[in-house]
Scaffold this active site. Structure first.
Site, PDB file in Angstrom:
ATOM      1  CE  LYS A  76      -4.037   1.871   0.665  1.00  0.00           C
ATOM      2  NZ  LYS A  76      -3.472   2.733  -0.339  1.00  0.00           N
ATOM      3  CE  LYS A 100       3.942   6.948   6.336  1.00  0.00           C
ATOM      4  NZ  LYS A 100       3.650   7.894   5.227  1.00  0.00           N
ATOM      5  CE  LYS A 112       4.962   7.808  -1.171  1.00  0.00           C
ATOM      6  NZ  LYS A 112       4.355   7.781  -0.028  1.00  0.00           N
ATOM      7  CB  THR A 196      -2.532  13.274   5.905  1.00  0.00           C
ATOM      8  OG1 THR A 196      -2.754  12.285   5.057  1.00  0.00           O
ATOM      9  CG2 THR A 196      -0.967  13.090   6.522  1.00  0.00           C
ATOM     10  CG  ASN A 227      -4.557  16.908   1.485  1.00  0.00           C
ATOM     11  OD1 ASN A 227      -4.236  16.255   2.534  1.00  0.00           O
ATOM     12  ND2 ASN A 227      -5.622  17.071   1.027  1.00  0.00           N
ATOM     13  CB  SER A 354      -5.747   4.618   2.493  1.00  0.00           C
ATOM     14  OG  SER A 354      -5.623   5.527   1.721  1.00  0.00           O
TER      15      SER A 354
HETATM   16  N1  GLU Z   1       0.797   8.927   0.506  1.00  0.00           N
HETATM   17  C1  GLU Z   1       0.323   8.781   1.644  1.00  0.00           C
HETATM   18  C2  GLU Z   1       1.458   8.324   2.574  1.00  0.00           C
HETATM   19  O1  GLU Z   1       2.588   8.756   2.494  1.00  0.00           O
HETATM   20  C3  GLU Z   1      -0.954   8.007   2.091  1.00  0.00           C
HETATM   21  C4  GLU Z   1      -0.647   6.649   1.343  1.00  0.00           C
HETATM   22  C5  GLU Z   1      -1.783   5.718   1.320  1.00  0.00           C
HETATM   23  O2  GLU Z   1      -3.019   6.264   1.453  1.00  0.00           O
HETATM   24  O3  GLU Z   1      -1.639   4.558   0.981  1.00  0.00           O
HETATM   25  O4  GLU Z   1       1.414   7.842   3.658  1.00  0.00           O
END
Ligand code: GLU
Length: 427
Positions: A76, A100, A112, A196, A227, A354
């Site tokens: 993810k 994370k 990513k 976030t 954002n 998410s």
């Molecule tokens: N891009 C966000 C992060 O760096 C969210 C990633 C997601 O929701 O999968 O945590």
């Protein structure tokens, strides 16, 4: 030339990632085999994507998707559109996503993606064709039970909607759980847009409460008004913090007596930029060294480095961007008694929401914004409490980042062990 360059120029993981992993290994928690397993991504994909531009020419954009670890679940993580995207950066960010998800205690591995592009120079049509092309190129490697992308720097709900649509055109069936961060009308979760930032506010509140700082009127400087930074300013203002500085890529504004955040939002929505607000204009570099209680880098990597670490005057740093502090600066700040609340906890609210979106897509049952807010707060308060326990139970003093890495690494390695991929020594 200073070697304190964060991820740039590194052949493998970012400096702060390897340093932290080494530290966890040093205190006897990791064997060589475990360290090796954690330092290698499961799969690295790199595709050059041709896109027809409006003038009829074809441009080729380098793109990446790195799936880091699959032990705890499907991978993810977001997809970013930025001119500086490269394989090293995406790998570092995929690694951080794996940690994370483990810190937030959600059942995903990390990934990513990114495209090397300056999206501001693309027309809407070009942006849509590029987004759809990304999914055409990677569709065999993503899916609701394989790898689930989401927004990141310069990508948003509209881009997620195009990407979902492209995936479904190829798959021939509705598959909302293939991507998160979609607009609520297209099965996105209520609250994902600001999750976030809400997560960051929850984590900061927990920290402030337990350190007895008393949050009323604490001065906060936020770098970044995208954002994350903009919603965070709103949430912190509502919770009684005094937001004294905000910035975007062009510069920062500063008002020591506190910015009227709702008024700023109003003028912003009317089309004014940040600088029309009328506060003193300073640079982004000056924002980082202001005499504030809490400094919040909420933009991009490598902002607090050996070049400016000695000038940081904040009492606490909350990392809302991914990897904004280099390892040397992180060590220095901790030595000076300035706690750094790490990205993998502070900004985990986005991926947590998410996960909620993915659950709703999977069950076809949709939650209210209030339910999402409540679940998000519970999840992150739980994550904070877990790290607190690690900090109190350790014999040696542990930083917040060390506690977060310890927790994440343990969870990933235990999952690897249960799958039979690793034999962990009995404690
Ligand atoms: N891009 C966000 C992060 O760096 C969210 C990633 C997601 O929701 O999968 O945590």
């Amino acid at each position: 030339m200073d070697s304190d360059l964060g991820h740039r120029g590194q052949e493998t993981l970012c400096e702060v990632c390897t340093t932290e992993l080494d530290r966890v290994a040093e205190v006897g928690l990791l064997s060589d085999r475990e360290l090796d397993l954690l330092q290698r991504p499961k799969q690295k994909l790199n595709i050059n994507i041709p896109v027809r531009m409006d003038d009829g020419s074809i441009e080729v954009f380098p793109s990446f998707r790195i799936q880091y670890n699959t032990a705890r679940g499907p991978t993810k993580g977001g997809i970013r559109f930025h001119p500086a995207v490269d394989a090293d950066e995406v790998e570092e960010l995929a690694f951080l996503m794996a940690l994370k998800c483990a810190v937030a205690n959600i059942p995903f591995g990390g990934a990513k993606g990114g495209i090397q592009v300056d999206p501001s120079r693309l027309s809407t049509g070009e942006l849509e064709r590029l987004s759809r092309a990304y999914i055409r190129e990677y569709h065999q490697n993503i899916g609701p039970n394989t790898d689930i992308p989401a927004p990141d720097v310069n990508t948003d709900g509209q881009i997620m909607a195009w990407m979902r649509d492209e995936y479904e055109a190829i798959a021939g069936r509705q598959t909302p759980g293939v991507i998160t961060g979609k607009p609520p009308l297209l099965d996105g979760s209520e609250g994902r847009e600001f999750a976030t930032s809400l997560g960051g506010a929850v984590v900061l509140n927990e920290f402030v409460r337990e350190s007895n700082m008393g949050n009323h009127g604490l001065d906060v400087a936020i770098q970044g008004f995208g954002n994350v930074g903009s919603y965070l300013a709103k949430f912190l203002h509502e919770r009684g913090y005094s937001v004294v500085a905000l910035s975007n890529i062009e510069g920062a504004i500063y008002d020591a007596s506190g910015i009227d955040v709702p008024a700023l939002f109003e003028s912003y929505e009317d089309g004014d930029d940040l600088f029309a607000y009328g506060a003193e204009r300073i640079t982004n570099a000056e924002l980082l060294t202001l005499p504030v209680d809490i400094l919040i880098p909420a933009a991009i990597e490598d902002q607090i480095t050996s070049d400016n670490m000695e000038e940081i005057q904040a009492d606490v740093v909350l990392e809302m961007a991914n990897a904004p502090t280099t390892s040397r600066a992180d060590a220095y700040l901790n030595e000076q008694g300035v706690p750094v609340i790490p990205d993998i906890l502070a900004n985990a609210g986005g991926v947590t929401a998410s996960y909620f979106e993915w659950v709703q897509n999977t069950t076809n049952e949709y939650w209210t914004e209030e339910q999402v807010r409540k679940k998000l707060a519970d999840q992150l308060q739980g994550a904070f409490a877990n790290l607190r326990v690690i900090k109190t139970e350790s014999d040696e003093e542990r930083t917040w980042r060390e506690a977060a890495y310890t927790r994440a690494v343990d969870s990933i390695l235990d999952a690897e062990q249960l799958r039979g991929n690793l034999t962990r020594d009995a404690p």
